[in-house]
Design an enzyme around this catalytic site. Structure first.
Site, PDB file in Angstrom:
ATOM      1  N   GLY A   1       0.761   4.680   4.505  1.00  0.00           N
ATOM      2  CA  GLY A   1       0.799   4.941   5.948  1.00  0.00           C
ATOM      3  C   GLY A   1       0.454   6.386   6.258  1.00  0.00           C
ATOM      4  O   GLY A   1      -0.232   6.678   7.247  1.00  0.00           O
TER       5      GLY A   1
ATOM      6  N   ASN B   1      10.975   5.532  13.552  1.00  0.00           N
ATOM      7  CA  ASN B   1      11.632   5.259  12.270  1.00  0.00           C
ATOM      8  C   ASN B   1      13.078   5.729  12.209  1.00  0.00           C
ATOM      9  O   ASN B   1      13.850   5.254  11.390  1.00  0.00           O
ATOM     10  CB  ASN B   1      10.834   5.875  11.109  1.00  0.00           C
ATOM     11  CG  ASN B   1      10.560   7.344  11.320  1.00  0.00           C
ATOM     12  OD1 ASN B   1       9.932   7.732  12.297  1.00  0.00           O
ATOM     13  ND2 ASN B   1      11.041   8.168  10.419  1.00  0.00           N
TER      14      ASN B   1
ATOM     15  N   GLN C   1       6.485   1.183  11.173  1.00  0.00           N
ATOM     16  CA  GLN C   1       7.794   0.520  11.284  1.00  0.00           C
ATOM     17  C   GLN C   1       7.748  -0.706  12.195  1.00  0.00           C
ATOM     18  O   GLN C   1       8.771  -1.351  12.415  1.00  0.00           O
ATOM     19  CB  GLN C   1       8.854   1.500  11.819  1.00  0.00           C
ATOM     20  CG  GLN C   1       9.174   2.662  10.902  1.00  0.00           C
ATOM     21  CD  GLN C   1       9.965   2.257   9.646  1.00  0.00           C
ATOM     22  OE1 GLN C   1      10.503   1.147   9.542  1.00  0.00           O
ATOM     23  NE2 GLN C   1      10.042   3.164   8.689  1.00  0.00           N
TER      24      GLN C   1
ATOM     25  N   SER D   1       1.631   0.114   6.654  1.00  0.00           N
ATOM     26  CA  SER D   1       1.962   0.438   5.259  1.00  0.00           C
ATOM     27  C   SER D   1       2.649  -0.751   4.594  1.00  0.00           C
ATOM     28  O   SER D   1       3.525  -1.393   5.196  1.00  0.00           O
ATOM     29  CB  SER D   1       2.884   1.655   5.244  1.00  0.00           C
ATOM     30  OG  SER D   1       3.298   1.941   3.946  1.00  0.00           O
TER      31      SER D   1
ATOM     32  N   HIS E   1       4.710  -1.003   1.849  1.00  0.00           N
ATOM     33  CA  HIS E   1       6.046  -1.007   1.245  1.00  0.00           C
ATOM     34  C   HIS E   1       7.194  -1.129   2.249  1.00  0.00           C
ATOM     35  O   HIS E   1       8.353  -1.244   1.873  1.00  0.00           O
ATOM     36  CB  HIS E   1       6.240   0.213   0.326  1.00  0.00           C
ATOM     37  CG  HIS E   1       6.423   1.522   1.023  1.00  0.00           C
ATOM     38  ND1 HIS E   1       7.653   2.120   1.148  1.00  0.00           N
ATOM     39  CD2 HIS E   1       5.548   2.360   1.615  1.00  0.00           C
ATOM     40  CE1 HIS E   1       7.520   3.280   1.770  1.00  0.00           C
ATOM     41  NE2 HIS E   1       6.247   3.450   2.066  1.00  0.00           N
TER      42      HIS E   1
ATOM     43  N   THR F   1     -11.851   3.422  -5.688  1.00  0.00           N
ATOM     44  CA  THR F   1     -11.753   2.027  -6.132  1.00  0.00           C
ATOM     45  C   THR F   1     -10.500   1.377  -5.541  1.00  0.00           C
ATOM     46  O   THR F   1      -9.406   1.946  -5.602  1.00  0.00           O
ATOM     47  CB  THR F   1     -11.711   1.962  -7.673  1.00  0.00           C
ATOM     48  OG1 THR F   1     -12.865   2.647  -8.159  1.00  0.00           O
ATOM     49  CG2 THR F   1     -11.707   0.530  -8.177  1.00  0.00           C
TER      50      THR F   1
ATOM     51  N   CYS G   1      20.241  18.506   3.612  1.00  0.00           N
ATOM     52  CA  CYS G   1      20.267  19.926   3.279  1.00  0.00           C
ATOM     53  C   CYS G   1      18.950  20.280   2.615  1.00  0.00           C
ATOM     54  O   CYS G   1      18.480  19.563   1.748  1.00  0.00           O
ATOM     55  CB  CYS G   1      21.384  20.227   2.291  1.00  0.00           C
ATOM     56  SG  CYS G   1      22.988  20.083   3.034  1.00  0.00           S
TER      57      CYS G   1
END
Ligand code: PLP
Length: 376
Positions: A70, A146, A176, A195, A197, A233, A318
């Site tokens: 993405g 997101n 999302q 995307s 995944h 490729t 953090c």
């Protein structure tokens, strides 16, 4: 372990992996090879393109360019078209959009404008439209946020942007949204990033959906794959698995939306309201519940949940030099730093079960109450 950080990534669909396995084991050829095995792979890739496009787009009007993720799709859209005058995005975008915009600002390529957010994480459309003028060349508005799950009506926004300036190229980050909410691409959206995944596909595969009439300048040059629009490729296994995962997701989207929404509301109902405040709106993506333990640290709660076998996300983290950072998106929604610091994002998948929701609620309540007691 209960995995409720599915907006970060999802477990790959085993059935889709199994189906695609032949593209590792047997059909491992280079799809550009000039013999019949290569030609056959090109036609498999063509089928995958159709399977990915069909659920959301008119195939006469849109086509799809495979990318590696993405982030690359967003970068390709932005660096290919955000070239002069002023470019506009929102304060709620993912870093895959914000960072290229910042880079273009540094390069002095274009003047950069940011539209503010509403309390629920949607863009303030009127303010966005106010910033569009005759010099605007590119506008990018994410489809589903997101961090907040807020849904922007990108078809309507694109239409209104083009009423003000028809020459604008309109992009939306749909990472999302794709496979998670019902939607058809309107004719005013030019570019749309997705995307694999996030929907049961593998990491390392994405796509940029583009309007056919738009000439996409390449972002990656080389052997001329993807009709010269994106060289390299093709990841044939990943692409086929992405297409199978999408087929799976879209075949039960409406039914799953209802079920997951029910789970999201059940979780919220079960949470202790003296500890948690809800930030995400009921009208947002069913897959995301954003809450804040105001006055507590989300990052600590995340670790405590982790110790109890529950994985959730957080907008506050953090940095390596221990400087405190807050979710910029939550702040942009108008919440204070305490609320942003206490933020937790709980995100679901189609495999989430009711038992997991019950267990997650009791873990979140126990750790929230415990930390609150200790902070007194
Ligand atoms: N855009 C949004 C809204 C996202 O949530 C993400 C991933 O978290 C991305 C872009 C980046 O996608 P990828 O991880 O495939 O590069």
């Amino acid at each position: 372990m209960i995995y409720l950080d599915n907006a970060a990534t999802t477990k790959p669909f085993k059935a889709a992996v199994d189906r695609a396995y032949e593209f590792i084991n047997e059909k491992y050829y280079n799809p550009s090879a000039m013999y019949k095995e290569g030609f056959a792979l090109q036609s498999e890739l063509k089928k995958a393109r159709s399977a990915l496009l069909l659920p959301i787009a008119d195939q006469n009007a849109f086509e799809l360019v495979f990318t590696s993720c993405g982030t690359e799709s967003d970068n390709q859209a932005i660096f290919s078209f955000a070239r002069r005058g002023n470019i506009i995005t929102t304060e709620g975008e993912h870093s895959a959009v914000l960072a290229p915009f910042a880079e273009l600002k540094t390069r002095g390529t274009a003047q950069v404008r940011y539209a503010p957010l509403e309390k629920d994480g949607r863009v303030n459309v009127e303010k966005l439209l106010e910033s569009v003028d005759e010099k605007t060349c590119f506008v990018s508005v994410m489809h589903v946020n997101n961090e907040m799950g807020a849904i922007n009506d990108v078809n309507d926004i694109a239409k209104r942007v083009k009423q003000k300036n028809p020459r604008v190229i309109f992009h939306s980050d749909g990472v999302q949204a794709y496979g998670k909410i019902l939607f058809k691409l309107g004719k005013e959206v030019d570019l749309y990033s997705i995307s694999a995944h996030k929907i049961g596909g593998l990491k390392g595969v994405g796509a940029l959906i583009k309007r056919k009439t738009l000439t996409l300048p390449p972002y990656i040059y080389g052997g001329g794959q993807e009709t010269g629009k994106r060289s390299g490729t093709e990841n044939t296994f990943g692409i086929m698995q992405f297409a199978y995962a999408a087929e799976e997701k879209f075949s039960r989207l409406a039914e799953k939306n209802e079920q997951i929404k029910g789970y999201r509301e059940k979780l919220w109902q079960a949470l202790n309201k003296t500890v948690y405040t809800r930030l995400s709106d009921v009208a947002g993506s069913p897959y995301i519940l954003t809450i804040s333990a105001v006055g507590l640290r989300g990052a600590i709660l995340q670790q405590m949940a982790n110790d109890q076998g529950l994985l959730v996300g957080t907008g506050s983290a953090c940095s390596s030099n221990s400087k405190r950072r807050f979710s910029a998106v939550v702040l942009a929604c108008g919440y204070d730093e305490k609320t942003a610091d206490g933020m937790l994002r709980v995100s679901f998948s189609d495999d989430t079960t009711e038992e997991e929701i019950d267990r997650a609620a009791s873990i979140l309540n126990a750790i929230g109450e415990d930390l609150k007691r200790r902070m007194k």
